[in-house]
Enzyme design. Structure first.
Site, PDB file in Angstrom:
ATOM      1  N   SER A 133       4.200 -44.521 -18.009  1.00  0.00           N
ATOM      2  CA  SER A 133       5.153 -45.626 -18.098  1.00  0.00           C
ATOM      3  C   SER A 133       4.529 -46.734 -18.915  1.00  0.00           C
ATOM      4  CB  SER A 133       5.490 -46.154 -16.696  1.00  0.00           C
ATOM      5  OG  SER A 133       6.216 -47.376 -16.763  1.00  0.00           O
ATOM      6  N   TYR A 146       3.884 -48.992  -8.019  1.00  0.00           N
ATOM      7  CA  TYR A 146       4.291 -48.079  -9.088  1.00  0.00           C
ATOM      8  C   TYR A 146       3.289 -48.123 -10.236  1.00  0.00           C
ATOM      9  CZ  TYR A 146       7.205 -46.199 -12.893  1.00  0.00           C
ATOM     10  OH  TYR A 146       7.697 -45.468 -13.944  1.00  0.00           O
TER      11      TYR A 146
END
Length: 275
Positions: A133, A146
């Site tokens: 990400s 996350y």
């Protein structure tokens, strides 16, 4: 002979788009997901095999891999795509939520990679491609857990790339920025909240407006990511990281080419509390 890619988390978003894209390019695709019965876009065909796989259940991996090999004979690439975003205040995030975030995003990826390595070693070739990400390189507020899982995955892949080069196995990282999928809606449903933490209320309101502006600016599509994954699986280069999205690259450039102080100031200008 057609090449074959094994995809985790293929029920929607990037995973589904990648399955469709690779079929279009003439590859065989093993599209795995937790609940195949809940989607009707991907169906079994000469080039496509849909299988049930939950990355939190490593005891099932060998049987799924055997089914894939029975259908297509070999696997040339693994796409570690399964994952989700546990967003919210760290102080509001429970131990169970933290454990599950790492179980899916990190530990599941490690275990399916481990399960396929004997096959890749035997054929002395293979690609291990993992979706991390933008926040695996450049962090923002309210994604601490996350981001931690994605930073860890980045480190794993970077280290793994060196040792697997001895086996002619390539490791690739795909770093999406803002992507137009259902990911934002999913993370909102998983947002960690605690009504007793009123000290954060003003900041949460400010960040809600900031993120609305970020998401409204558009972004790349899941198909754009799929095209980049296809490039990574075929370019035969030693490139480790592939950035997807014009919103992300400038921040990575600032982080890579400037001082840490300058990088942090750029982010503080957007994400520090106002007033």
């Amino acid at each position: 002979m057609r090449k074959t890619i094994f995809i985790t988390g293929a029920s929607s978003g990037i995973g589904q788009a990648t399955a469709l894209y690779f079929v279009e390019q003439g590859w065989n695709v093993v599209a795995t997901m937790r609940s195949p019965e809940k989607q009707d876009v991907l169906t079994d065909s000469e080039q496509l095999l849909v299988l049930k796989l939950d990355v939190e259940q490593p005891e099932t991996f060998d049987a799924v891999i055997d089914a894939a090999l029975a259908k297509f004979g070999k696997i040339d690439a693994l796409l570690n795509n399964a994952g989700y975003g546990q967003h919210g205040l760290f102080e509001a995030t429970t131990a169970a939520q933290i454990q599950r975030q790492f179980s899916v995003n990190l530990f599941g990826t490690l275990e399916i990679t481990r399960a396929l390595l004997p096959h890749f070693r035997k054929q002395k070739a293979g690609h291990i491609i993992s979706i991390t990400s933008g926040v695996g390189r450049v962090t923002v507020p309210l994604v601490s857990i996350y981001a931690a899982s994605k930073f860890a995955l980045e480190g794993f892949c970077e280290s793994l790339s060196f040792e697997l080069s001895a086996q002619n196995i390539k490791v690739k990282i795909i770093e999406p920025g803002n992507i137009a999928t259902n990911f934002e809606q999913t993370t909102k449903a998983n947002f960690a909240v605690d009504e007793n933490l009123t000290d954060y209320s003003k900041y949460l309101q400010q960040m809600d407006e900031v993120f609305k502006g970020i998401y409204s600016g558009g972004g790349s599509t899941a198909r754009d990511v799929a095209a980049t994954i296809f490039e990574a699986a075929n370019d035969n280069s030693e490139t480790l990281r592939y950035v997807v999205g014009s919103d992300l690259q400038p921040l990575i450039d600032i982080r890579n080419n400037g001082t840490d102080e300058a990088y942090m100031q750029v982010l503080r200008d957007t994400f520090a509390p106002k007033g």
